[in-house]
Design an enzyme around this catalytic site. Structure first.
Site, PDB file in Angstrom:
ATOM      1  N   ARG A  97      46.385  19.829  54.100  1.00 57.55           N
ATOM      2  CA  ARG A  97      46.439  18.791  55.139  1.00 57.55           C
ATOM      3  C   ARG A  97      45.701  17.567  54.589  1.00 57.55           C
ATOM      4  NH1 ARG A  97      42.915  20.307  59.950  1.00 57.55           N
ATOM      5  NH2 ARG A  97      44.547  21.798  60.450  1.00 57.55           N
ATOM      6  N   ARG A 145      33.516  12.726  67.817  1.00 59.94           N
ATOM      7  CA  ARG A 145      34.319  12.176  66.710  1.00 59.94           C
ATOM      8  C   ARG A 145      35.574  11.488  67.253  1.00 59.94           C
ATOM      9  NH1 ARG A 145      32.329  16.908  64.316  1.00 59.94           N
ATOM     10  NH2 ARG A 145      34.203  18.143  64.602  1.00 59.94           N
ATOM     11  N   ASP A 201      39.464  23.850  57.900  1.00 63.24           N
ATOM     12  CA  ASP A 201      39.185  22.422  58.113  1.00 63.24           C
ATOM     13  C   ASP A 201      38.162  21.945  57.090  1.00 63.24           C
ATOM     14  OD1 ASP A 201      40.828  22.320  60.310  1.00 63.24           O
ATOM     15  OD2 ASP A 201      39.236  22.103  61.786  1.00 63.24           O
TER      16      ASP A 201
END
Ligand code: FDA
Length: 308
Positions: free
Chosen positions: A186, A290, A133
């Site tokens: 991604r 978030r 990520d």
């Protein structure tokens, strides 16, 4: 404009230690379970099985980030490895997202790399994929370096993330597209509170860059994970895929657990590969705040939770 103000304010409030303390003591009452599949893996497994039964695929994410001690990083690495062990004993598709700071990247690059290698090697043994990520700005350079080091070392089961809100991301994409084999990336808009100096604050600009990055990645042979719930962007990407005859193996749509289930189903019905990012674990606070920051209406889950 109001969206941006809401997002920045919410992320600012979430940093406040009194708010953190309150949220953590109220726990699941706040509506966390809409976005987080369980406090441990066993609790999350039914959600993963349901996703697969519906024809989608899961991405498992063990919550936890910004680990600042070597012992903490070693502990998180062991937990990720244990998750891979547990996945091996199931028939579930094996795909994990890992935050580089979980593995110690925030303490030092070499420590992060060493732990990341252990994870990627174990994943390779069980035919699992690992996505690193992208976290907030201070970790972008090292995360990309980590990904490139692993790709150059021949690991084919790794991918990473680019955030279209960052001014640098288009250059980072061009750089990654030089890699052979082509990278797996991604593309997201970006979830952290970043300054104007490093990140575009204008939604139209961020959205336009998102599309441009997806198109450039696909045109240049990268595998692109289109990670958004933005239906306008998704429609444009689908048109592009159709008109350019992009093969199904070259892309997938990725969405977050608990967000826009109808959109997930539509994409699936249209024959696209759909993967759902499923977080679990006790350290849900950062992830949950978030998600609240992304949509004012999500605050209603918190209010309903508090009111019982
Ligand atoms: P946008 O915020 O414009 O929303 C589009 C539409 O979806 C709106 O209608 C909105 O209301 C709805 N929506 C968006 N978020 C919602 C929510 N939480 N609940 C309900 N509705 C919502 N970020 C990052 O910085 N690093 C990373 O590694 C990742 N990884 C990642 C993986 C996956 C699979 C996804 C889908 C997203 C990420 N993200 C991320 C998060 C990403 O950067 C972004 O914050 C969110 O996806 C929200 O932005 P959208 O692209 O959905 O657009």
């Amino acid at each position: 404009m109001l969206d941006k103000l809401y997002r920045q304010t919410l992320l600012g409030i979430a940093d406040n230690s009194a708010v953190q303390h309150f949220a953590k003591t109220q726990g699941w009452k706040l509506g966390v379970k809409r976005f987080v599949a369980g406090e441990d893996l066993e609790e999350a497994l039914p959600a993963l099985r349901e996703i697969e039964a519906e024809g989608k695929y899961p991405i498992l994410d063990l919550l936890g980030e910004f680990v600042d001690t070597e012992a903490g990083a070693a502990d998180m690495t062991e937990k990720v490895l244990a998750t891979l062990d547990r996945l091996e004993s199931t028939s579930l598709n094996r795909y994990m997202s890992v935050k580089p700071t979980q593995l110690g990247l925030g303490i030092g690059f070499e420590l992060g790399l060493e732990n990341a290698k252990r994870v990627v090697e174990r994943a390779q043994e069980i035919d699992a994929k690992i996505c690193f990520d992208m976290e907030n700005y201070p970790f972008v350079d090292d995360t990309l370096k980590l990904y490139k080091t692993l790709e150059n070392a021949g690991y084919e089961n790794v991918s990473t993330v680019l955030q279209s809100y960052l001014r640098r991301s288009m250059d980072d994409l061009k750089d990654l597209l030089e890699l052979e084999p082509k990278p797996s990336l991604r593309i997201v808009k970006g979830a952290y509170k970043e300054s104007e100096e490093v990140a575009f604050q204008d939604k139209d600009k961020v959205d336009a860059l998102f599309k441009d990055m997806v198109f450039m990645g696909l045109e240049n042979g990268a595998h692109i994970n289109v990670a958004t719930h933005d239906e306008t962007i998704i429609a444009t990407v689908k048109d592009f895929i159709r008109s350019m005859n992009i093969p199904k193996e070259q892309y997938e749509f990725q969405l977050l657990y608990g967000v826009k289930p109808k959109l997930q189903q539509t994409l699936l019905d249209e024959g696209h590969l759909v993967r759902i990012y499923v977080p679990y674990g006790e350290d849900w606070y950062g992830y949950f705040s978030r998600r609240l920051a992304e949509r004012p209406a999500n605050l209603m889950f918190v209010v309903r939770g508090i009111l019982g």
